[in-house]
Design a protein around this motif. Structure first.
Motif, PDB file in Angstrom:
ATOM      1  N   UNK A   1       0.854  -1.202   0.000  1.00  0.00           N
ATOM      2  CA  UNK A   1       0.000   0.000   0.000  1.00  0.00           C
ATOM      3  C   UNK A   1       0.891   1.254   0.000  1.00  0.00           C
ATOM      4  N   UNK A   2       0.713   2.057  -1.005  1.00  0.00           N
ATOM      5  CA  UNK A   2       1.540   3.262  -1.094  1.00  0.00           C
ATOM      6  C   UNK A   2       0.995   4.348  -0.185  1.00  0.00           C
ATOM      7  N   UNK A   3       1.910   5.051   0.422  1.00  0.00           N
ATOM      8  CA  UNK A   3       1.503   6.176   1.265  1.00  0.00           C
ATOM      9  C   UNK A   3       1.368   7.420   0.398  1.00  0.00           C
ATOM     10  N   UNK A   4       0.782   8.459   0.955  1.00  0.00           N
ATOM     11  CA  UNK A   4       0.661   9.734   0.233  1.00  0.00           C
ATOM     12  C   UNK A   4       2.055  10.243  -0.116  1.00  0.00           C
ATOM     13  N   UNK A   5       2.997  10.065   0.794  1.00  0.00           N
ATOM     14  CA  UNK A   5       4.366  10.516   0.519  1.00  0.00           C
ATOM     15  C   UNK A   5       4.951   9.770  -0.682  1.00  0.00           C
ATOM     16  N   UNK A   6       4.655   8.472  -0.771  1.00  0.00           N
ATOM     17  CA  UNK A   6       5.124   7.685  -1.926  1.00  0.00           C
ATOM     18  C   UNK A   6       4.538   8.250  -3.217  1.00  0.00           C
ATOM     19  N   UNK A   7       3.243   8.539  -3.179  1.00  0.00           N
ATOM     20  CA  UNK A   7       2.575   9.042  -4.380  1.00  0.00           C
ATOM     21  C   UNK A   7       3.092  10.427  -4.758  1.00  0.00           C
ATOM     22  N   UNK A   8       3.351  11.253  -3.760  1.00  0.00           N
ATOM     23  CA  UNK A   8       3.948  12.568  -4.040  1.00  0.00           C
ATOM     24  C   UNK A   8       5.310  12.389  -4.702  1.00  0.00           C
ATOM     25  N   UNK A   9       6.044  11.437  -4.203  1.00  0.00           N
ATOM     26  CA  UNK A   9       7.394  11.171  -4.697  1.00  0.00           C
ATOM     27  C   UNK A   9       7.368  10.752  -6.173  1.00  0.00           C
ATOM     28  N   UNK A  10       6.298  10.043  -6.567  1.00  0.00           N
ATOM     29  CA  UNK A  10       6.188   9.526  -7.940  1.00  0.00           C
ATOM     30  C   UNK A  10       5.810  10.619  -8.931  1.00  0.00           C
ATOM     31  N   UNK A  11       5.184  11.693  -8.445  1.00  0.00           N
ATOM     32  CA  UNK A  11       4.662  12.697  -9.384  1.00  0.00           C
ATOM     33  C   UNK A  11       5.774  13.628  -9.853  1.00  0.00           C
ATOM     34  N   UNK A  12       5.795  13.926 -11.175  1.00  0.00           N
ATOM     35  CA  UNK A  12       6.869  14.784 -11.712  1.00  0.00           C
ATOM     36  C   UNK A  12       6.993  16.134 -11.013  1.00  0.00           C
ATOM     37  N   UNK A  13       5.872  16.664 -10.510  1.00  0.00           N
ATOM     38  CA  UNK A  13       5.917  17.995  -9.896  1.00  0.00           C
ATOM     39  C   UNK A  13       6.853  18.021  -8.689  1.00  0.00           C
ATOM     40  N   UNK A  14       6.922  16.914  -7.958  1.00  0.00           N
ATOM     41  CA  UNK A  14       7.720  16.876  -6.734  1.00  0.00           C
ATOM     42  C   UNK A  14       9.081  16.196  -6.934  1.00  0.00           C
ATOM     43  N   UNK A  15       9.387  15.901  -8.213  1.00  0.00           N
ATOM     44  CA  UNK A  15      10.639  15.192  -8.494  1.00  0.00           C
ATOM     45  C   UNK A  15      11.836  15.951  -7.911  1.00  0.00           C
ATOM     46  N   UNK A  16      12.681  15.231  -7.202  1.00  0.00           N
ATOM     47  CA  UNK A  16      13.903  15.837  -6.684  1.00  0.00           C
ATOM     48  C   UNK A  16      13.743  16.480  -5.327  1.00  0.00           C
ATOM     49  N   UNK A  17      12.516  16.501  -4.797  1.00  0.00           N
ATOM     50  CA  UNK A  17      12.305  17.095  -3.479  1.00  0.00           C
ATOM     51  C   UNK A  17      12.760  16.108  -2.392  1.00  0.00           C
ATOM     52  N   UNK A  18      13.307  16.617  -1.325  1.00  0.00           N
ATOM     53  CA  UNK A  18      13.825  15.754  -0.260  1.00  0.00           C
ATOM     54  C   UNK A  18      12.705  14.931   0.372  1.00  0.00           C
ATOM     55  N   UNK A  19      13.052  13.724   0.791  1.00  0.00           N
ATOM     56  CA  UNK A  19      12.078  12.816   1.394  1.00  0.00           C
ATOM     57  C   UNK A  19      11.417  13.454   2.621  1.00  0.00           C
ATOM     58  N   UNK A  20      12.231  14.159   3.377  1.00  0.00           N
ATOM     59  CA  UNK A  20      11.685  14.777   4.596  1.00  0.00           C
ATOM     60  C   UNK A  20      10.643  15.846   4.241  1.00  0.00           C
ATOM     61  N   UNK A  21      10.880  16.556   3.150  1.00  0.00           N
ATOM     62  CA  UNK A  21       9.907  17.572   2.706  1.00  0.00           C
ATOM     63  C   UNK A  21       8.611  16.910   2.246  1.00  0.00           C
TER      64      UNK A  21
END
Lengths: 158, 272
Positions: A1-21
């Protein structure tokens, strides 16, 4: 089950943003599915959300009396919709309608604004990303205005 | 340089004001060979009593000597051509100019970028791709038009979509249009492109080609792998009259297809 953070991480808009962010922002988000014909946003309604489209197509429209909805742009997986939540009076400028089933991440505008106030560095990073997309959309709108396929741009009449 | 008399064998309307003529030699002579041409070249079509117009080939030479040209009625000559019906005669001079460098597609991903009527000169390249005459690794078509009702070759488009990667974008559409609404640069920006291993062929309004070139360069497509078909007021088609002079080049003789690397300076000079 993917978390919201995982899904954010997958989206191009958030590419390269730190995991903590991403973890920091994830509490503002929820996973949403819209069915064909559903509205993600309505013109002149409160703009409470920012949408990351994961799949499906969304029409950005305005309603023209005696003509019906006029589509200005279609958005697809990987695109984003909505920046009216950024600026007062936080009112949507256009309709956003699902043209087919749409999977998206919906982030609360007020929550995002508060996060950006708390973490100005992250806020600036997000603003840069919004600004780039806003600029691209503005450039595209200008090209559309030029009517480049019209007779005035088709070379020399002969 | 004397026109050959051809006859309209078929005429079809693509959308109001834009039509396709299929031509065959008017009086076949036993020793007359079918016209041989390369994709990207053009003919001068002569509407008797009115004048000539430079029109690119929009079909492959099928060996039967028939020529296919797609035309937009925009000036006196093309309006006269629009009035032609099956059986009517016209004059044809050609083929002229330098066509698409199909040899440059070997082992490459081919990006075909067409805008509006610009799909017509690129259709022979698409046919070559469909017929596997290109030694390309992949063929992708990005086609932009004003609205769905102004798409060329609509029946073929749906067939092409089954065989090659097709992205169609219209500036204006409604919810019933299944493709992209917006400018052609949007799907081009969104596409995963291996720039270093791609070659791009562009034809359309000059302004559209300029914007597309910016995107191609940003994706790493080298300037010497970008080719565009230019349009100017061509009259003689053999580089004598000077009507189509563009910098040091005559579009009719040195083009209409140019490599971007070679013409970059001239594209940046306004009013040239």
């Amino acid at each position: 089950m993917k978390t919201i953070a995982d899904l954010l991480h997958e989206h191009p808009f958030f590419r390269g943003l730190a995991e903590s962010d991403l973890q920091f922002l994830a509490s503002c988000g929820e996973n949403c599915v819209y069915h064909k014909g559903d509205y993600l946003a309505r013109e002149n309604s409160p703009a409470n959300h920012f949408f990351l489209i994961r799949s499906g197509r969304v029409a950005v429209e305005t309603f023209v009396p005696n003509r019906g909805p006029l589509c200005l742009l279609t958005l697809h997986g990987g695109d984003i919709f909505g920046w009216s939540w950024l600026f007062p009076p936080y009112i949507s400028a256009f309709d956003a309608r699902a043209l087919e089933d749409v999977r998206s991440l919906r982030l609360g505008g007020e929550c995002l604004r508060n996060k950006c106030e708390q973490e100005p560095k992250l806020g600036f990073e997000l603003m840069k990303r919004f600004a780039r997309i806003a600029t691209e959309r503005l450039q595209s709108a200008r090209i559309q205005l030029l009517d480049i396929y019209g007779p005035d741009h088709q070379g020399h009449p002969a | 340089m004397i026109p050959t008399v051809y006859r309209v064998s078929e005429r079809s309307v693509e959308y109001p004001g834009t039509f396709t003529l299929k031509l065959e030699v008017g009086n076949p002579e036993p020793d007359k060979l079918p016209m041989r041409f390369a994709p990207g070249q053009f003919n001068m079509l002569y509407a008797f009593g009115v004048g000539e117009s430079a029109i690119s080939f929009s079909g492959l030479g099928s060996g039967d000597g028939k020529l296919i040209h797609t035309i937009r009625a925009q000036g006196n000559v093309t309006r006269a051509l629009e009035r032609l019906r099956a059986g009517d005669s016209l004059g044809v001079r050609g083929p002229f100019g330098i066509g698409w460098p199909l040899h440059a597609t070997v082992g490459k991903e081919v990006l075909i970028l067409a805008g509006g009527l610009g799909l017509a000169p690129l259709r022979p390249v698409i046919y070559a791709g469909l017929l596997e005459r290109l030694a390309a690794t992949r063929v992708r078509l990005f086609y932009g038009a004003r609205r769905p009702s102004e798409l060329l070759y609509r029946e073929e488009l749906s067939q092409w979509g089954q065989k090659l990667d097709l992205e169609i974008s219209v500036d204006h559409g409604d919810g019933t249009w299944p493709g992209h609404i917006g400018v052609i640069t949007d799907p081009l920006k969104a596409a995963q492109i291996d720039g270093a291993n791609s070659v791009a062929f562009l034809c359309g309004p000059e302004i559209m080609m300029r914007f597309c070139i910016q995107v191609l360069l940003s994706k790493g497509v080298p300037p010497n792998s970008i080719y565009l078909s230019m349009e100017r007021n061509m009259k003689c088609a053999i580089g004598l009259c000077g009507h189509c002079q563009w910098g040091p080049n005559f579009i009719c003789k040195d083009g209409p297809v140019f490599c971007y690397e070679d013409i970059r300076p001239w594209l940046q000079i306004r009013s040239l």
